[in-house]
Motif scaffolding. Structure first.
Motif, mmCIF file in Angstrom:
data_model
loop_
_atom_site.group_PDB
_atom_site.id
_atom_site.type_symbol
_atom_site.label_atom_id
_atom_site.label_comp_id
_atom_site.label_asym_id
_atom_site.label_seq_id
_atom_site.Cartn_x
_atom_site.Cartn_y
_atom_site.Cartn_z
ATOM 1 N N ALA A 42 0.829 -1.202 0.000
ATOM 2 C CA ALA A 42 0.000 0.000 0.000
ATOM 3 C C ALA A 42 0.867 1.258 0.000
ATOM 4 C CB ALA A 42 -0.945 -0.011 1.191
ATOM 5 N N LYS A 43 1.917 1.250 0.864
ATOM 6 C CA LYS A 43 2.791 2.427 0.933
ATOM 7 C C LYS A 43 3.548 2.629 -0.384
ATOM 8 C CE LYS A 43 3.469 2.564 5.938
ATOM 9 N NZ LYS A 43 4.433 2.438 7.047
ATOM 10 N N LYS A 44 3.937 1.515 -1.003
ATOM 11 C CA LYS A 44 4.614 1.610 -2.292
ATOM 12 C C LYS A 44 3.685 2.219 -3.335
ATOM 13 C CE LYS A 44 6.942 -1.195 -5.822
ATOM 14 N NZ LYS A 44 7.318 -2.562 -6.254
ATOM 15 N N THR A 45 2.416 1.784 -3.340
ATOM 16 C CA THR A 45 1.438 2.316 -4.276
ATOM 17 C C THR A 45 1.209 3.806 -4.046
ATOM 18 O OG1 THR A 45 0.333 0.168 -4.387
ATOM 19 C CG2 THR A 45 -0.925 2.091 -5.124
ATOM 20 N N GLU A 46 1.109 4.207 -2.764
ATOM 21 C CA GLU A 46 0.910 5.619 -2.450
ATOM 22 C C GLU A 46 2.116 6.455 -2.883
ATOM 23 O OE1 GLU A 46 -2.020 5.322 1.463
ATOM 24 O OE2 GLU A 46 0.148 5.269 1.715
ATOM 25 N N ALA A 47 3.319 5.922 -2.660
ATOM 26 C CA ALA A 47 4.526 6.648 -3.031
ATOM 27 C C ALA A 47 4.593 6.854 -4.543
ATOM 28 C CB ALA A 47 5.757 5.891 -2.539
ATOM 29 N N GLU A 48 4.233 5.803 -5.296
ATOM 30 C CA GLU A 48 4.247 5.937 -6.754
ATOM 31 C C GLU A 48 3.200 6.943 -7.215
ATOM 32 O OE1 GLU A 48 3.642 1.954 -8.067
ATOM 33 O OE2 GLU A 48 5.723 1.331 -7.744
ATOM 34 N N GLY A 49 2.022 6.960 -6.544
ATOM 35 C CA GLY A 49 0.979 7.907 -6.915
ATOM 36 C C GLY A 49 1.374 9.343 -6.643
ATOM 37 N N GLN A 50 2.110 9.567 -5.539
ATOM 38 C CA GLN A 50 2.525 10.921 -5.191
ATOM 39 C C GLN A 50 3.431 11.529 -6.248
ATOM 40 O OE1 GLN A 50 4.222 10.506 -1.314
ATOM 41 N NE2 GLN A 50 2.264 10.618 -0.247
ATOM 42 N N LYS A 51 4.205 10.677 -6.896
ATOM 43 C CA LYS A 51 5.130 11.158 -7.926
ATOM 44 C C LYS A 51 4.392 11.642 -9.172
ATOM 45 C CE LYS A 51 8.738 7.900 -6.426
ATOM 46 N NZ LYS A 51 9.550 6.728 -6.827
ATOM 47 N N LYS A 52 3.149 11.165 -9.364
ATOM 48 C CA LYS A 52 2.427 11.435 -10.619
ATOM 49 C C LYS A 52 1.421 12.568 -10.501
ATOM 50 C CE LYS A 52 2.855 6.630 -12.178
ATOM 51 N NZ LYS A 52 2.128 5.422 -12.594
ATOM 52 N N GLY A 53 1.260 13.122 -9.340
ATOM 53 C CA GLY A 53 0.382 14.262 -9.233
ATOM 54 C C GLY A 53 -0.839 13.996 -8.355
ATOM 55 N N PRO A 54 -1.641 15.060 -8.082
ATOM 56 C CA PRO A 54 -2.768 14.955 -7.148
ATOM 57 C C PRO A 54 -3.802 13.930 -7.549
ATOM 58 C CG PRO A 54 -2.244 17.252 -7.617
ATOM 59 C CD PRO A 54 -1.433 16.431 -8.549
ATOM 60 N N ILE A 55 -4.156 13.898 -8.845
ATOM 61 C CA ILE A 55 -5.196 12.942 -9.253
ATOM 62 C C ILE A 55 -4.681 11.524 -9.129
ATOM 63 C CG2 ILE A 55 -6.593 12.156 -11.182
ATOM 64 C CD1 ILE A 55 -6.806 15.041 -12.073
ATOM 65 N N ALA A 56 -3.458 11.312 -9.613
ATOM 66 C CA ALA A 56 -2.868 9.979 -9.479
ATOM 67 C C ALA A 56 -2.665 9.626 -8.016
ATOM 68 C CB ALA A 56 -1.541 9.925 -10.219
ATOM 69 N N GLU A 57 -2.339 10.668 -7.205
ATOM 70 C CA GLU A 57 -2.134 10.415 -5.771
ATOM 71 C C GLU A 57 -3.432 9.957 -5.120
ATOM 72 O OE1 GLU A 57 -0.609 12.754 -1.753
ATOM 73 O OE2 GLU A 57 -0.741 13.797 -3.669
ATOM 74 N N ARG A 58 -4.565 10.629 -5.476
ATOM 75 C CA ARG A 58 -5.860 10.225 -4.908
ATOM 76 C C ARG A 58 -6.225 8.809 -5.325
ATOM 77 N NH1 ARG A 58 -10.130 12.405 -2.439
ATOM 78 N NH2 ARG A 58 -12.174 11.472 -2.804
ATOM 79 N N ALA A 59 -5.992 8.512 -6.642
ATOM 80 C CA ALA A 59 -6.272 7.153 -7.117
ATOM 81 C C ALA A 59 -5.393 6.144 -6.396
ATOM 82 C CB ALA A 59 -6.052 7.082 -8.621
ATOM 83 N N ALA A 60 -4.125 6.532 -6.157
ATOM 84 C CA ALA A 60 -3.209 5.625 -5.447
ATOM 85 C C ALA A 60 -3.662 5.400 -4.024
ATOM 86 C CB ALA A 60 -1.795 6.200 -5.482
ATOM 87 N N LYS A 61 -4.185 6.464 -3.389
ATOM 88 C CA LYS A 61 -4.683 6.308 -2.008
ATOM 89 C C LYS A 61 -5.852 5.347 -1.960
ATOM 90 C CE LYS A 61 -3.236 10.679 0.114
ATOM 91 N NZ LYS A 61 -3.695 11.922 0.769
ATOM 92 N N GLU A 62 -6.756 5.470 -2.958
ATOM 93 C CA GLU A 62 -7.894 4.543 -2.994
ATOM 94 C C GLU A 62 -7.424 3.113 -3.238
ATOM 95 O OE1 GLU A 62 -10.934 5.191 -2.236
ATOM 96 O OE2 GLU A 62 -10.422 7.265 -1.833
ATOM 97 N N ALA A 63 -6.418 2.967 -4.154
ATOM 98 C CA ALA A 63 -5.873 1.628 -4.417
ATOM 99 C C ALA A 63 -5.194 1.067 -3.181
ATOM 100 C CB ALA A 63 -4.896 1.686 -5.592
ATOM 101 N N ALA A 64 -4.432 1.926 -2.495
ATOM 102 C CA ALA A 64 -3.767 1.488 -1.259
ATOM 103 C C ALA A 64 -4.775 1.107 -0.197
ATOM 104 C CB ALA A 64 -2.854 2.603 -0.749
ATOM 105 N N LYS A 65 -5.865 1.878 -0.146
ATOM 106 C CA LYS A 65 -6.940 1.560 0.821
ATOM 107 C C LYS A 65 -7.489 0.168 0.563
ATOM 108 C CE LYS A 65 -11.584 3.225 1.948
ATOM 109 N NZ LYS A 65 -12.584 4.274 1.630
ATOM 110 N N LYS A 66 -7.715 -0.156 -0.712
ATOM 111 C CA LYS A 66 -8.247 -1.479 -1.047
ATOM 112 C C LYS A 66 -7.221 -2.572 -0.760
ATOM 113 C CE LYS A 66 -11.384 0.424 -4.511
ATOM 114 N NZ LYS A 66 -11.726 0.525 -5.941
ATOM 115 N N ILE A 67 -5.922 -2.263 -0.992
ATOM 116 C CA ILE A 67 -4.872 -3.242 -0.685
ATOM 117 C C ILE A 67 -4.885 -3.556 0.800
ATOM 118 C CG2 ILE A 67 -2.366 -3.568 -0.566
ATOM 119 C CD1 ILE A 67 -2.196 -1.939 -3.191
ATOM 120 N N ARG A 68 -4.992 -2.506 1.622
ATOM 121 C CA ARG A 68 -5.033 -2.737 3.082
ATOM 122 C C ARG A 68 -6.277 -3.525 3.475
ATOM 123 N NH1 ARG A 68 -3.074 2.807 2.990
ATOM 124 N NH2 ARG A 68 -0.921 2.905 3.800
#
Length: 928
Positions: free
Chosen positions: A870-896
């Motif tokens: 989940a943290k890896k997914t969030e870190a990758e999303g942060q690099k791509k911008g706010p929209i990608a970061e939000r999508a990454a947070k949702e993906a990380a949430k589902k991973i958890r």
């Protein structure tokens, strides 16, 4: 010649008549078969239940095309979405070229109609969606290729009209806490879509659009429209806007530009602006204003929105965008109210860079208004949001809430109080992260005093006597928080840290708080009135209390009295830590149920559909009748406790899933512990009444159990009681077994009754035994089984199947006494068997504990792996911008969530295996 012509006309007339008759009769004749085939095929393709009330095939209705339609069509979910209607139509109709159907080589679809559609789209917290209903193909790949090669039928979309009439749509996403509803959605797309180049006419209207996100309602009953004429090149996927207008309420936007979709990219070049400069159009976007006499609203001032969207959208980048919003000297006033909102001036510019999101910036150069004589202004700038966000802003002004009713119609809502604000902040967020507080400016205060709020939407008036926040770069000092609601009061003070990153980057807010209260009546807060203590049958309506995941608080609690459901709690003190959406209760002490209680544990509502509790309790001198009246769960799992009296002390661990009303799910309860009491009185017990009849002793009918010390557990819907010793009158009893939540009984009792209970028969027995040099023992053991249910118990002699009649025979009892006296070896054998049984059970419990320990270790490993991913997914999303970061947070949430579900599954399987090991050992021990 005339005769030939006459015959020819008659033949043609007959053929026409035959064609018309066939067009009418054939669909009627074959309708039942067609309906059956259609339903069978639809259900075979979908993991859902498909049904419709009527199926039509008509040449007349679609002339010159063939009409195929279904009426009353419904698609209903199964499994997790059982009984949920995904889609329903009043009519679903398609017109196709009749000659293409006859030829069966290239079926041409001419038009599609969806009439009065109802669509309910639902996303569960774990990410599962109710529209994923297509069954996977069971045809082997090679067979599919052969079938495709052999089949020449295809469908050619030659649409000239696609229409949706009066549709109602609901979208609920529990995974991201989002909801949207659309009422009376009408959509028409017309044009010759079978041509390479064509002109498409689009007409869309929505009567009511509502949107919520994270519990905040952003749109309320908004009217939406979009009409456009689009020049389209179907082959190259190029679309140019010719004439168009998009509107929300009274706000309209005009577009010009084009959209092109080469391959997987979408190239966008759009400009937009408002055709009107009337400030009133912007006010229509404010729900409170638009929904209250909007047509009679007096307004003046200039307003404008303009901007663009340009660039390429794909998996690696987004188009850039710009929007500017300006309001000059805006004013509005309701004709029936004495005051107005004046001097509304707004200047805002937003730049979004889709290639390098760190170039994105927001400038609110001015936001000012005068609210009925209360001036308020703010400004804010945000830059470099990805690398190191820079913020700069200020908020200044006082608002007297009592003047709101002079400006905006408040209906039944009442407010008063004074908000004072004077904030000035600016700097890089990295200064705070590096604790370089002297480099970040954050000064000022927010103070709310004498605030009152009353509305029909809340059960009681809210009073905030004072809330004072003092801001510094390092922390926000909550100097005072003094609130009362009805008869309840709450006071808080403490320190909030990481406040600026929490506001601007959604980082975690930390804090240390002290919470005090003289009275907290939860029932009154939820319903507006406190439930009477004597009211046992009614339960206050509760719902799952969600906890924010980006707040980390450590709280010291001191509350004099709490009323919750039917519980009266006094002198509650202890610590509550809130972190990651979980509440951790530490060493809470309180007086309740006429005794003392200490507890620790966790409340975990991260899965709102299945929140969990895990508590340790230490209760001293609890009054049994009071506990029974206070706990609905106790009433359900052990209703016989209603007729018990006395005080008990207990120490136990309790875990359970909660339902949506915050009540334990009975079959999920897992608990174990000990219960002690000097005396427990039992009355009106059918089981003990049966026991009294069985032993012919009334002392057992309404007994008083002495010196109770029992170990118990609750698992898989049953309550297990380890055998324990107690006394009833002069008789000793050993009692144990299990009882289901369904009230089924499976108990054993060994009653040691004095031989004097046998009366004159005892003298005769002693005379007979005297011939063998023996006498009756002072006590005689009677082994019993208590089966049946709580309402209809069945007491039997535990002698390998003996009847109740034989058990009541004193002669049999005397024989048993003689046998035990004469054959001491058999007694020793039984003792040895008991020792072996105890060892067998002890070994099994040790093995079960090892199984659970290994499962717990594996579960923690699964959680750790999920957290890392989940943290890896969030870190990758942060690099791509706010929209990608939000999508990454949702993906990380589902991973958890998936990790937690997998961990819980491992624990549950291990628990089931461990229980099976113990159960098997107990069964084998029972045979010894």
């Amino acid at each position: 010649m005339k005769k030939i012509l006459s015959i020819t006309l008659k033949v043609l007339a007959a053929l026409v008549t035959l064609f018309i008759a066939a067009a009418i009769v054939l669909p009627i004749i074959f309708k039942p078969q067609l309906m059956q085939v259609a339903k069978k095929e639809a259900n075979s393709m979908l993991n859902a239940k498909v049904n419709f009330t009527d199926f039509q095939v008509s040449l007349i209705k679609g002339f010159p095309n063939l009409y195929v339609g279904m009426k009353g069509l419904t698609v209903v979910g199964i499994d997790s979405f059982a009984n949920d209607t995904l889609v329903a139509f009043k009519e679903f109709g398609v017109k196709v070229n009749i000659w293409s159907v006859i030829d069966m080589t290239d079926i041409e679809v001419k038009s599609i109609l969806l009439d009065e559609a109802r669509v309910n789209a639902h996303v569960l917290p774990d990410g599962r969606v109710n529209w994923d209903i297509m069954k996977p193909s069971e045809t082997p790949e090679t067979e599919m290729e052969d079938t495709a090669a052999a089949t020449t039928v295809s469908t050619k979309v030659s649409l000239k009209r696609f229409e949706i009439r009066n549709a109602n749509i609901a979208y609920i996403d529990d995974s991201s806490n989002m909801k949207a509803t659309i009422q009376n959605f009408n959509f028409t797309l017309s044009g010759n879509m079978g041509m390479s180049q064509t002109e498409l006419k689009l007409k869309t209207s929505i009567e009511s659009l509502n949107f919520w996100m994270d519990g905040i309602r952003y749109l309320k009953n908004s009217a939406v429209g979009f009409d456009a004429i689009i020049a389209a090149n179907i082959d190259s996927s190029y679309y140019a806007f010719k004439e168009n207008a998009f509107s929300i309420n009274h706000l309209k936007l005009l577009f010009d530009g084009s959209v092109r979709m080469p391959g997987n990219d979408i190239d966008i070049n759009l400009n937009f602006k408002t055709p009107s400069t009337d400030f009133k159009a912007l006010l229509s976007m404010v729900p409170a204003v638009y929904m209250t006499d909007f047509e009679g609203l007096q307004a003046s001032g200039k307003f404008g929105i303009e901007g663009y969207v340009r660039g390429t959208y794909n998996n690696s980048q987004m188009p850039s965008a710009f929007v500017a919003i300006n309001v000059d000297n805006g004013m509005f006033k309701y004709p029936d109210l004495p005051k107005s909102v004046t001097d509304v001036n707004i200047s805002t510019k937003i730049w979004f860079d889709g290639v390098n999101m760190d170039n994105t910036s927001v400038n609110v150069d001015r936001f000012a208004l005068n609210l009925g004589g209360n001036p308020f202004s703010m400004r804010m700038r945000v830059a470099t949001p990805i690398s190191d966000m820079q913020v700069d802003g200020s908020i200044t002004g006082n608002i007297d809430f009592s003047t709101l009713s002079d400006v905006i119609p408040m209906d039944s809502t009442y407010m008063e109080g004074l908000l004072e604000s004077n904030l000035d902040f600016g700097g890089k967020l990295s200064f705070i992260e590096k604790e370089q507080y002297e480099r970040f400016k954050a000064d000022g205060l927010l103070k709310l005093s004498r605030f009152k709020f009353k509305s029909p939407d809340i059960p009681a008036e809210v009073k905030l006597n004072e809330v004072t926040l003092n801001f510094t770069p390092q922390y926000v000092n909550l100097a005072n928080f003094d609130m009362s609601i009805a008869s309840s009061d709450i006071r808080m003070n403490g320190r909030l840290e990481n406040f600026i990153p929490y506001v601007f980057k959604d980082e975690t807010l930390s804090g240390n708080l002290n919470v005090n209260s003289n009275l907290l009546d939860v029932n009154e807060l939820l319903t507006g009135k406190s439930a009477p203590e004597e009211e046992v049958t009614d339960t206050t309506a509760l719902s799952v209390i969600e906890l924010p995941r980006n707040i980390n608080f450590s709280t010291r609690v001191d509350m004099k009295k709490i009323v919750y459901d039917k519980l009266n709690i006094e002198n509650l003190a202890g610590n509550v830590a809130l972190s990651g959406g979980v509440a951790d209760l530490k060493n809470l002490s309180m007086n309740m149920l006429q005794g003392d209680v200490r507890m620790s544990g966790t409340y975990d509502p991260r899965d709102v559909k299945a929140p969990m509790v895990n508590f340790d309790f230490d209760m001293r001198n609890i009054d049994i009748p009071t506990a029974f009246k206070s706990f609905t769960t106790l009433q359900k799992i052990a209703p016989t406790v209603k007729d018990m009296t006395g005080n008990v002390s207990t120490q136990f661990k309790f875990t359970s899933m909660l339902d949506t009303t915050m009540m334990p799910v009975l079959n999920s309860i897992n608990a174990y512990g000990k219960l002690q009491s000097k005396s427990i009185g039992v009355s009106n017990s059918k089981a003990f009444a049966k026991l009294a009849d069985f032993l012919k002793k009334d002392e057992f009918r309404n007994p008083s159990l002495k010196d109770v010390n029992v170990s118990f557990s609750i698992n898989n819907g049953r309550i297990y009681i380890e055998p324990f010793d107690t006394k009833i009158a002069e008789a000793k009893m050993n009692f144990g077994g299990d009882m289901g939540i369904d009230q089924t009984l499976n108990f054993k009792a060994k009653v040691s009754v004095p031989s004097s209970y046998l009366g004159g028969v005892a003298n005769l027995a002693n005379d007979l035994l005297g011939k063998y040099g023996a006498k009756l023992p002072q006590t005689i053991d009677v082994n019993l089984k208590i089966l049946g249910t709580s309402s209809k118990p069945d007491v039997q002699l535990d002698s390998g199947g003996g009847s109740a009649e034989s058990s009541s025979s004193v002669k049999e009892t005397a024989k048993e006494a003689v046998k035990e006296k004469v054959d001491e070896a058999k007694v020793e054998a039984r003792q040895k068997a008991k020792a072996e049984a105890d060892k067998l059970i002890a070994d099994a419990e040790k093995e079960a504990e090892q199984i659970r320990a290994e499962a717990a270790k594996r579960a923690e490993q699964i959680r750790a792996e999920a957290e890392a991913q989940a943290k890896k997914t969030e870190a990758e999303g942060q690099k791509k911008g706010p929209i990608a970061e939000r999508a990454a947070k949702e993906a990380a949430k589902k991973i958890r969530q998936n990790g937690e579900a997998a961990a819980q599954k491992v624990i549950a399987e291990a628990d089931e295996k461990a229980n099976a090991v113990v159960a098997k050992a107990k069964a084998e021990a029972a045979k010894l």
